[in-house]
Design an enzyme around this catalytic site. Sequence first.
Site, PDB file in Angstrom:
ATOM      1  N   TYR A  13      22.582   6.107  19.103  1.00  0.00           N
ATOM      2  CA  TYR A  13      22.684   7.207  20.063  1.00  0.00           C
ATOM      3  C   TYR A  13      21.524   8.185  19.848  1.00  0.00           C
ATOM      4  O   TYR A  13      20.778   8.061  18.878  1.00  0.00           O
ATOM      5  CB  TYR A  13      24.009   7.916  19.820  1.00  0.00           C
ATOM      6  CG  TYR A  13      24.275   8.015  18.346  1.00  0.00           C
ATOM      7  CD1 TYR A  13      23.638   8.988  17.590  1.00  0.00           C
ATOM      8  CD2 TYR A  13      25.077   7.083  17.687  1.00  0.00           C
ATOM      9  CE1 TYR A  13      23.807   9.061  16.233  1.00  0.00           C
ATOM     10  CE2 TYR A  13      25.246   7.146  16.322  1.00  0.00           C
ATOM     11  CZ  TYR A  13      24.610   8.139  15.598  1.00  0.00           C
ATOM     12  OH  TYR A  13      24.754   8.203  14.247  1.00  0.00           O
ATOM     13  N   SER A 242      26.004  13.108   8.498  1.00  0.00           N
ATOM     14  CA  SER A 242      26.415  11.704   8.491  1.00  0.00           C
ATOM     15  C   SER A 242      27.418  11.468   9.602  1.00  0.00           C
ATOM     16  O   SER A 242      28.186  12.356   9.971  1.00  0.00           O
ATOM     17  CB  SER A 242      27.012  11.323   7.135  1.00  0.00           C
ATOM     18  OG  SER A 242      28.416  11.271   7.213  1.00  0.00           O
ATOM     19  N   LYS A 243      27.349  10.247  10.126  1.00  0.00           N
ATOM     20  CA  LYS A 243      28.208   9.869  11.231  1.00  0.00           C
ATOM     21  C   LYS A 243      29.684  10.044  10.874  1.00  0.00           C
ATOM     22  O   LYS A 243      30.493  10.391  11.700  1.00  0.00           O
ATOM     23  CB  LYS A 243      27.948   8.387  11.542  1.00  0.00           C
ATOM     24  CG  LYS A 243      27.718   8.137  12.979  1.00  0.00           C
ATOM     25  CD  LYS A 243      27.734   6.691  13.397  1.00  0.00           C
ATOM     26  CE  LYS A 243      27.142   5.673  12.475  1.00  0.00           C
ATOM     27  NZ  LYS A 243      26.716   4.469  13.155  1.00  0.00           N
ATOM     28  N   ARG A 244      30.006   9.807   9.608  1.00  0.00           N
ATOM     29  CA  ARG A 244      31.399   9.850   9.207  1.00  0.00           C
ATOM     30  C   ARG A 244      31.937  11.282   9.174  1.00  0.00           C
ATOM     31  O   ARG A 244      33.075  11.539   9.516  1.00  0.00           O
ATOM     32  CB  ARG A 244      31.592   9.211   7.838  1.00  0.00           C
ATOM     33  CG  ARG A 244      31.772   7.707   7.891  1.00  0.00           C
ATOM     34  CD  ARG A 244      32.035   7.138   6.509  1.00  0.00           C
ATOM     35  NE  ARG A 244      30.961   7.444   5.572  1.00  0.00           N
ATOM     36  CZ  ARG A 244      31.065   8.280   4.551  1.00  0.00           C
ATOM     37  NH1 ARG A 244      32.195   8.901   4.319  1.00  0.00           N
ATOM     38  NH2 ARG A 244      30.038   8.481   3.753  1.00  0.00           N
ATOM     39  N   ARG A 245      31.090  12.205   8.713  1.00  0.00           N
ATOM     40  CA  ARG A 245      31.578  13.553   8.487  1.00  0.00           C
ATOM     41  C   ARG A 245      31.252  14.539   9.615  1.00  0.00           C
ATOM     42  O   ARG A 245      31.884  15.587   9.721  1.00  0.00           O
ATOM     43  CB  ARG A 245      31.026  14.096   7.162  1.00  0.00           C
ATOM     44  CG  ARG A 245      31.681  13.472   5.938  1.00  0.00           C
ATOM     45  CD  ARG A 245      31.101  13.998   4.642  1.00  0.00           C
ATOM     46  NE  ARG A 245      29.766  13.452   4.405  1.00  0.00           N
ATOM     47  CZ  ARG A 245      28.642  14.130   4.530  1.00  0.00           C
ATOM     48  NH1 ARG A 245      28.665  15.389   4.861  1.00  0.00           N
ATOM     49  NH2 ARG A 245      27.482  13.556   4.292  1.00  0.00           N
TER      50      ARG A 245
END
Length: 463
Positions: A13, A242-245
């Site tokens: 993205y 980060s994508k996770r956080r």
Amino acid sequence: MIRTRFAPSPTGYLHIGGARTALFSWAFARHHGGKFVLRIEDTDIARSTPEAVQAILDGMEWLGLDHDEGPFYQMQRMDRYREVIAKMLADGSAYYCYTTPEELEQIREAQRARGEKPRYDGRWRPEPGKVLPTPPAGIQPVIRFKNPQEGTVAWDDMVKGRIEIANGELDDLIIARKDGTPTYNFCVVVDDWDMQITHVIRGDDHVNNTPRQINILKALGAQVPQYAHLSMILGDDGLKLSKRRNSVAVTDYADNGYLPEAVLNYLARLGWSHGDDEVFSMDQFCQWFDLNHITPSAAQFNTEKLKWLNAQYIKAKDDGELAELIRPRLEQRGLTVTAVPALPAVMALHKERVQTLNELADAAAMYYGEVKPNPDLLAQHLIPAAVPALAEITAALKSIPWEEPAIEALIKEMVTKHGLKFPKLAMPLRVLLTGQTHTPSVGAVIALFPRETVLNRLTAVKY
Ligand code: GLU
């Protein structure tokens, strides 16, 4: 003529950090009346996807960062890269290297054993008077750039200040693989040259590429652009995004109810400042923006501040425009936006109290869908002292003129008549009508609903 570019790799993205890089490149070109070029660096065919290209184009459009030239796609420029490589081979600034990966490993091991930095040892590098080995049969060579060995390569980074690297630290970069395809750094150089980029504004994860790129540009006789390497953006927690956080994709911000103008304004202040100015338009930003006021240290994301800015932009936005942004959000929830209440009127009443478009849609939903007040809330607010006033106001609402002043006056009258404090009547009205305890002035809310709906909701619960 100032020319900048944004050169994303379409492997995912559009990242929020990429969006800031794009914004700064765009604003710098706009500030100087220059050109802003969009270039898609899609040579990593294993990781590049058409969906990611589309996500980048959509993200740029959502933000309103319009480009003057491009998008150029590196995969469509392969012939040009090959042409430049052929020229470099002919003029001696590049050479064939037949060292196999196994040999390279042996070289490195020997260097490590001697306590040296592992690197290509230049065995195929032509030098005056040097006799090169005979090319082995059956081995496809790579092509290496003949990096200068003496002196230093230096640039005055517009963000980081002067950076200087000894040429001896750089080995001869592979510019074309065995199959002839050009490598990443080489394509960037040819593009920046051909596209006559004057200012390369990019993330500082590219600082290590810059000395190599400058040396190649010089070998090509190209004008070396100015470089501005932007520090990275850390998350709210001070850690790498980060994508996770964190929300990292620009589309996440769109989905989460942020206005592009708020995101842009927020990103503009992330590592750049103009005095204490916090809220400003992109026209204003383009007038002010320069590369001298960018902080070299990492910028930390602050979601609360972004929300605050978003709230400012929502408040300032035209009710009709807001309605068109909220309508699809209500439809997504399966609601039909009826003519009464008019959605712009709902926006006008509620926009002051929300931070995101999703919160605004939450507030608007009660006008167009069922409301089921929570029994605990009902028990808490439908106290016996309020019941006679509620019954009387419900009866009176059947016939009074349906406008806010008359409704307000009626509520006040009932409060006085029944010896209540204002909230003792306002709260049960709110809960019955909206299912909520926090709303704008209850008279204004009642006036927005059709009379029918109000009467139905006030009598839907037995008390
Ligand atoms: N394609 C690179 C990236 O997405 C940017 C290269 C550049 O700006 O020089 O990180």
